[in-house]
Scaffold this motif. Sequence first.
Motif, PDB file in Angstrom:
ATOM      1  N   THR A   1      62.748  44.894  65.661  1.00 38.28           N
ATOM      2  CA  THR A   1      61.889  46.001  65.255  1.00 38.28           C
ATOM      3  C   THR A   1      61.736  46.027  63.733  1.00 38.28           C
ATOM      4  O   THR A   1      62.416  45.291  63.023  1.00 38.28           O
ATOM      5  CB  THR A   1      62.445  47.365  65.718  1.00 38.28           C
ATOM      6  OG1 THR A   1      63.629  47.667  64.972  1.00 38.28           O
ATOM      7  CG2 THR A   1      62.758  47.354  67.204  1.00 38.28           C
ATOM      8  N   ALA A   2      60.844  46.900  63.258  1.00 37.70           N
ATOM      9  CA  ALA A   2      60.595  47.028  61.819  1.00 37.70           C
ATOM     10  C   ALA A   2      60.030  48.409  61.535  1.00 37.70           C
ATOM     11  O   ALA A   2      59.490  49.071  62.434  1.00 37.70           O
ATOM     12  CB  ALA A   2      59.578  45.971  61.361  1.00 37.70           C
TER      13      ALA A   2
ATOM     14  N   LEU B   1      57.305  52.939  63.477  1.00 37.72           N
ATOM     15  CA  LEU B   1      58.275  51.980  63.993  1.00 37.72           C
ATOM     16  C   LEU B   1      57.492  50.904  64.732  1.00 37.72           C
ATOM     17  O   LEU B   1      56.679  51.215  65.597  1.00 37.72           O
ATOM     18  CB  LEU B   1      59.260  52.661  64.953  1.00 37.72           C
ATOM     19  CG  LEU B   1      60.287  51.727  65.590  1.00 37.72           C
ATOM     20  CD1 LEU B   1      61.305  51.258  64.552  1.00 37.72           C
ATOM     21  CD2 LEU B   1      60.999  52.416  66.757  1.00 37.72           C
ATOM     22  N   ARG B   2      57.722  49.646  64.381  1.00 30.26           N
ATOM     23  CA  ARG B   2      57.034  48.533  65.052  1.00 30.26           C
ATOM     24  C   ARG B   2      58.023  47.753  65.900  1.00 30.26           C
ATOM     25  O   ARG B   2      59.229  47.743  65.614  1.00 30.26           O
ATOM     26  CB  ARG B   2      56.427  47.593  64.012  1.00 30.26           C
ATOM     27  CG  ARG B   2      55.395  48.222  63.107  1.00 30.26           C
ATOM     28  CD  ARG B   2      54.199  48.741  63.872  1.00 30.26           C
ATOM     29  NE  ARG B   2      53.144  49.222  62.978  1.00 30.26           N
ATOM     30  CZ  ARG B   2      52.176  50.038  63.383  1.00 30.26           C
ATOM     31  NH1 ARG B   2      52.119  50.464  64.640  1.00 30.26           N
ATOM     32  NH2 ARG B   2      51.244  50.419  62.520  1.00 30.26           N
TER      33      ARG B   2
ATOM     34  N   GLY C   1      64.071  52.874  68.196  1.00 36.28           N
ATOM     35  CA  GLY C   1      64.970  53.064  67.069  1.00 36.28           C
ATOM     36  C   GLY C   1      65.733  54.370  67.240  1.00 36.28           C
ATOM     37  O   GLY C   1      65.521  55.115  68.210  1.00 36.28           O
ATOM     38  N   LEU C   2      66.643  54.635  66.292  1.00 37.45           N
ATOM     39  CA  LEU C   2      67.448  55.848  66.379  1.00 37.45           C
ATOM     40  C   LEU C   2      67.453  56.537  65.017  1.00 37.45           C
ATOM     41  O   LEU C   2      67.427  55.884  63.979  1.00 37.45           O
ATOM     42  CB  LEU C   2      68.885  55.511  66.762  1.00 37.45           C
ATOM     43  CG  LEU C   2      69.084  54.982  68.183  1.00 37.45           C
ATOM     44  CD1 LEU C   2      70.506  54.484  68.371  1.00 37.45           C
ATOM     45  CD2 LEU C   2      68.761  56.062  69.214  1.00 37.45           C
ATOM     46  N   ILE C   3      67.474  57.881  65.049  1.00 31.50           N
ATOM     47  CA  ILE C   3      67.589  58.655  63.811  1.00 31.50           C
ATOM     48  C   ILE C   3      68.837  59.528  63.887  1.00 31.50           C
ATOM     49  O   ILE C   3      69.061  60.228  64.878  1.00 31.50           O
ATOM     50  CB  ILE C   3      66.340  59.528  63.592  1.00 31.50           C
ATOM     51  CG1 ILE C   3      65.101  58.635  63.472  1.00 31.50           C
ATOM     52  CG2 ILE C   3      66.486  60.385  62.340  1.00 31.50           C
ATOM     53  CD1 ILE C   3      63.811  59.395  63.244  1.00 31.50           C
TER      54      ILE C   3
ATOM     55  N   ASP D   1      56.548  51.801  68.335  1.00 29.28           N
ATOM     56  CA  ASP D   1      55.187  52.060  67.861  1.00 29.28           C
ATOM     57  C   ASP D   1      54.849  53.523  67.640  1.00 29.28           C
ATOM     58  O   ASP D   1      53.676  53.887  67.538  1.00 29.28           O
ATOM     59  CB  ASP D   1      54.138  51.413  68.782  1.00 29.28           C
ATOM     60  CG  ASP D   1      53.980  49.932  68.443  1.00 29.28           C
ATOM     61  OD1 ASP D   1      53.983  49.603  67.245  1.00 29.28           O
ATOM     62  OD2 ASP D   1      53.884  49.116  69.369  1.00 29.28           O
ATOM     63  N   SER D   2      55.883  54.360  67.520  1.00 33.73           N
ATOM     64  CA  SER D   2      55.568  55.769  67.262  1.00 33.73           C
ATOM     65  C   SER D   2      55.383  56.025  65.767  1.00 33.73           C
ATOM     66  O   SER D   2      55.885  55.302  64.915  1.00 33.73           O
ATOM     67  CB  SER D   2      56.632  56.693  67.847  1.00 33.73           C
ATOM     68  OG  SER D   2      57.887  56.398  67.309  1.00 33.73           O
ATOM     69  N   ASN D   3      54.640  57.078  65.458  1.00 37.91           N
ATOM     70  CA  ASN D   3      54.384  57.529  64.093  1.00 37.91           C
ATOM     71  C   ASN D   3      55.527  58.454  63.678  1.00 37.91           C
ATOM     72  O   ASN D   3      55.752  59.483  64.298  1.00 37.91           O
ATOM     73  CB  ASN D   3      53.026  58.267  64.073  1.00 37.91           C
ATOM     74  CG  ASN D   3      52.622  58.685  62.659  1.00 37.91           C
ATOM     75  OD1 ASN D   3      53.449  59.065  61.841  1.00 37.91           O
ATOM     76  ND2 ASN D   3      51.324  58.596  62.391  1.00 37.91           N
ATOM     77  N   ILE D   4      56.272  58.060  62.637  1.00 34.97           N
ATOM     78  CA  ILE D   4      57.399  58.876  62.190  1.00 34.97           C
ATOM     79  C   ILE D   4      57.210  59.283  60.720  1.00 34.97           C
ATOM     80  O   ILE D   4      58.160  59.337  59.945  1.00 34.97           O
ATOM     81  CB  ILE D   4      58.748  58.136  62.391  1.00 34.97           C
ATOM     82  CG1 ILE D   4      58.660  56.674  61.894  1.00 34.97           C
ATOM     83  CG2 ILE D   4      59.157  58.150  63.852  1.00 34.97           C
ATOM     84  CD1 ILE D   4      59.981  55.943  61.886  1.00 34.97           C
ATOM     85  N   SER D   5      55.962  59.587  60.388  1.00 31.37           N
ATOM     86  CA  SER D   5      55.632  59.927  59.000  1.00 31.37           C
ATOM     87  C   SER D   5      56.331  61.200  58.541  1.00 31.37           C
ATOM     88  O   SER D   5      56.450  61.440  57.328  1.00 31.37           O
ATOM     89  CB  SER D   5      54.118  60.102  58.856  1.00 31.37           C
ATOM     90  OG  SER D   5      53.451  58.957  59.338  1.00 31.37           O
TER      91      SER D   5
END
Lengths: 240, 240
Positions: free
Chosen positions: A201-202, A212-213, A218-220, A233-237
Amino acid sequence: MSQTSQQKLLLLSASREGQTDYLEHVLPMMDVFLPSEVKEILFIPYAGFAMGYDAYEAKVSQALQPIKRKVVSIHQFDDPVKAVENAQAIAIGGGNTFYLLKQLYDNELIDAIRKKVNAGTPYMGWSAGSNMAGLTICTTNDMPIVQPRSFNALALVPFQINPHYTDYQPPNHNGETRAERIYEYTRANPHRYVVGIPEGTALERQGNQLFLRGAKDGLIFRDGEGIKSIKADSNISWLL
Amino acid sequence: MSQTSQQKLLLLSASREGQTDYLEHVLPMMDVFLPSEVKEILFIPYAGFAMGYDAYEAKVSQALQPIKRKVVSIHQFDDPVKAVENAQAIAIGGGNTFYLLKQLYDNELIDAIRKKVNAGTPYMGWSAGSNMAGLTICTTNDMPIVQPRSFNALALVPFQINPHYTDYQPPNHNGETRAERIYEYTRANPHRYVVGIPEGTALERQGNQLFLRGAKDGLIFRDGEGIKSIKADSNISWLL
């Protein structure tokens, strides 16, 4: 973040995913990410000092042939700060995060890279090179083989990154798991977010947008908020 | 080393070996190591800040009941330096090495502990507590969650220690192996020896004598010398 950002960042977890060849799985992401006018990439090999800078430059150069970009390592230039100022794009490869950060400080490159990337020059990193883009190197997985002047990194994003994220624990081994280590970080640094990105991922930043690609979640982590999963692929802006 | 040393050190790789209970497998080693006149141990819990110092003290206290030594944590004293000066024996437990070293510096304990142990007071450590006894924390396995003033540690032995030594690599994971990490350390620090001690083993120092204890072999790394294996219970005083 209220200001308009010019930043273009591609922060890869790792140079490999499972059994793939070196940088193979990231080439499609890099090709989409890099503007077509970028013909040459300034490569920073410091994290890979143990293999030698010439060898590291050759390895990355060969790996990027399919996307038709020339790779030139910063150790070929007499003035590394000027090399950064003139770069079309900057890439920092993996290896030892502490050695890398120490070299960036010792060569006066921290401010030079930050200024250049904040002005819109594309930045790519993998592994230690992604750690560099976070606020500090406090969530690296690497061994502290040398002491850099400070743990403060490039701060191209306002949170911590943990590359190679995994919660695998070797059988019968009693060291801490990755999640336990990051939990300790959040306890010692209560207001900081940590983003764990699994291999493959990236994080991609385009100005004020962050994604997130890749095909894994991913985890926060943050103190008092538990662990949140973020979908591929979610938007985490909201993290910016 | 030409001077006569008074040091008594027991540096344990880990608090557990495989599925044993907390500190269970080290009790026989501790009981032989501690002189019979030692009735009380000053415990330094800083590495375990995330679980809380009271909880950590209670856990170690309970674990050491079978060898009939009282455990009192340094956080119970108003003056930690004086607590060190008055200690019959000192033990530093595992957890986060960076947090531990930062607290030792912030509480002015580095010199106090060094002076006390050099004068003959027994010192026991496990995991992060064993890292402390080495020259620096540059071969810890821990995450650098906070930045200590310096990477220099207690320097009770003239080499580096890597606790929890293992060369296991999780399947399909692309981070460096432990041996690769230590190799990079030796490349960046050419004159330093690193001693890797697997879980279940310990280093015991009695004055000018140094032994590997436990049923597994240890490893010694140095730049240009490859990796040497050291047999269980062998005398390795040449490292001093």
